[in-house]
Design a protein around this motif. Structure first.
Motif, PDB file in Angstrom:
ATOM      1  N   PRO A  66      36.283  24.256  53.924  1.00 24.76           N
ATOM      2  CA  PRO A  66      35.980  24.872  52.632  1.00 24.76           C
ATOM      3  C   PRO A  66      37.189  24.853  51.705  1.00 24.76           C
ATOM      4  O   PRO A  66      38.334  24.935  52.147  1.00 24.76           O
ATOM      5  N   LEU A  67      36.906  24.763  50.429  1.00 26.01           N
ATOM      6  CA  LEU A  67      37.931  24.818  49.387  1.00 26.01           C
ATOM      7  C   LEU A  67      37.776  26.094  48.593  1.00 26.01           C
ATOM      8  O   LEU A  67      36.666  26.460  48.200  1.00 26.01           O
ATOM      9  N   ASP A  68      38.879  26.774  48.359  1.00 26.54           N
ATOM     10  CA  ASP A  68      38.868  27.926  47.471  1.00 26.54           C
ATOM     11  C   ASP A  68      40.237  28.024  46.819  1.00 26.54           C
ATOM     12  O   ASP A  68      41.149  27.263  47.154  1.00 26.54           O
ATOM     13  N   VAL A  69      40.344  28.952  45.877  1.00 28.48           N
ATOM     14  CA  VAL A  69      41.620  29.160  45.204  1.00 28.48           C
ATOM     15  C   VAL A  69      42.347  30.351  45.811  1.00 28.48           C
ATOM     16  O   VAL A  69      41.730  31.301  46.287  1.00 28.48           O
ATOM     17  N   LEU A  70      43.660  30.271  45.794  1.00 28.53           N
ATOM     18  CA  LEU A  70      44.528  31.405  46.090  1.00 28.53           C
ATOM     19  C   LEU A  70      45.345  31.612  44.822  1.00 28.53           C
ATOM     20  O   LEU A  70      46.212  30.801  44.489  1.00 28.53           O
ATOM     21  N   VAL A  71      45.031  32.678  44.101  1.00 25.44           N
ATOM     22  CA  VAL A  71      45.628  32.866  42.782  1.00 25.44           C
ATOM     23  C   VAL A  71      47.048  33.407  42.916  1.00 25.44           C
ATOM     24  O   VAL A  71      47.287  34.382  43.645  1.00 25.44           O
ATOM     25  N   THR A  72      47.968  32.777  42.232  1.00 27.11           N
ATOM     26  CA  THR A  72      49.371  33.196  42.206  1.00 27.11           C
ATOM     27  C   THR A  72      49.816  33.302  40.760  1.00 27.11           C
ATOM     28  O   THR A  72      49.245  32.662  39.868  1.00 27.11           O
ATOM     29  N   ARG A  73      50.861  34.087  40.539  1.00 27.32           N
ATOM     30  CA  ARG A  73      51.441  34.212  39.209  1.00 27.32           C
ATOM     31  C   ARG A  73      52.957  34.253  39.318  1.00 27.32           C
ATOM     32  O   ARG A  73      53.503  34.911  40.199  1.00 27.32           O
ATOM     33  N   LYS A  74      53.602  33.540  38.410  1.00 29.64           N
ATOM     34  CA  LYS A  74      55.055  33.579  38.329  1.00 29.64           C
ATOM     35  C   LYS A  74      55.488  34.885  37.675  1.00 29.64           C
ATOM     36  O   LYS A  74      54.836  35.378  36.755  1.00 29.64           O
ATOM     37  N   ILE A  75      56.574  35.448  38.167  1.00 30.29           N
ATOM     38  CA  ILE A  75      57.193  36.608  37.535  1.00 30.29           C
ATOM     39  C   ILE A  75      58.399  36.088  36.758  1.00 30.29           C
ATOM     40  O   ILE A  75      59.358  35.581  37.341  1.00 30.29           O
ATOM     41  N   GLY A  76      58.323  36.164  35.433  1.00 31.55           N
ATOM     42  CA  GLY A  76      59.351  35.585  34.596  1.00 31.55           C
ATOM     43  C   GLY A  76      60.438  36.570  34.194  1.00 31.55           C
ATOM     44  O   GLY A  76      60.236  37.791  34.184  1.00 31.55           O
ATOM     45  N   TYR A  77      61.597  36.025  33.880  1.00 34.78           N
ATOM     46  CA  TYR A  77      62.713  36.801  33.349  1.00 34.78           C
ATOM     47  C   TYR A  77      62.344  37.228  31.928  1.00 34.78           C
ATOM     48  O   TYR A  77      62.079  36.369  31.071  1.00 34.78           O
TER      49      TYR A  77
END
Length: 233
Positions: A66-77
């Motif tokens: 199966p294919l799914d997304v794993l959502v990530t976000r960058k924490i910026g300066y």
């Protein structure tokens, strides 16, 4: 605890990769061929959106999982948001580059407003991409985390730590191209059993330089790729 060390696979052993890739789909097919001999049939493929989803689709189609997304976000300066000082993945805690924070004279508390904003965007994207449903069950299953490339490795690192908390039987990170220094750092950290990167150039400015077509993807593109047939269930 890190995984038991697995001998590093020379990315050129299976033959050189012709760069740049045409697009993310071609890169995914190349990556899938490198993964095919590793006994990962039926593995859960978790792609990091947006760019990792076309790559992940090709991998899931080859492995039959199966294919799914794993959502990530960058924490910026904050004064320079494009400079990543950390990252967060759904189901995980923020992961910070402590060396960089020290050089910038920051601590984690200074970034609390940024983390809160990125958590909100993460929740929004989960709702858009999966309708708010949870991640697939990964406990006791082989999992492959996929992206379209590795620059600093911040989001990949956060993703691996988050998935590791669900106790998969195997956990691999797979990307078509990555900065050699970042690839070696992630291997040494041991959050993944294996880091599979067909091309790891030392001179690396950005992921996009290794693709002819590296157009930005929108939320609708992610939804379209997730809906395409070919991956297993």
């Amino acid at each position: 605890m890190p995984w038991s060390k697995v001998p590093r696979e020379d990315p050129w052993k299976a033959g050189p990769v012709r760069l740049p890739y045409t697009d993310r789909a071609e890169a995914g097919r190349v990556l899938a061929r490198r993964l095919a001999p590793l006994g990962l049939e039926g593995a859960v493929v978790l792609a990091l959106p947006r760019g990792g989803v076309p790559v992940g689709h090709e991998v899931a189609r080859r492995l039959g999982g199966p294919l799914d997304v794993l959502v990530t976000r960058k924490i910026g300066y904050p004064p320079q948001p494009e400079l990543g000082v950390g990252a967060i993945a759904e189901g995980g805690s923020p992961v910070f580059d402590r060396e960089l924070l020290g050089r910038l004279g920051l601590d984690e508390d200074d970034l609390a407003p940024v983390v809160e904003a990125e958590r909100a965007e993460l929740v929004r994207r989960v709702r858009v991409y999966r309708g708010g449903r949870p991640l697939p069950e990964t406990a006791g299953r082989a999992v492959v985390v996929v992206d379209d490339g590795l620059a600093t490795g911040g989001t990949a690192r956060a993703a691996l730590r988050a998935v590791r908390g669900h106790r998969p039987s195997r956990l691999l990170l797979a990307v078509p191209v990555g900065a050699a220094e970042t690839v070696r750092a992630l291997e040494a950290e041991g959050w993944a059993e294996r880091v599979v990167v067909p091309a790891a150039p030392w001179e690396f400015r950005a992921v996009g330089q290794w693709y002819r077509d590296f157009g930005q993807l929108a939320d609708d593109d992610v939804i379209d790729w997730l809906a395409r047939p070919g991956a297993g269930a």
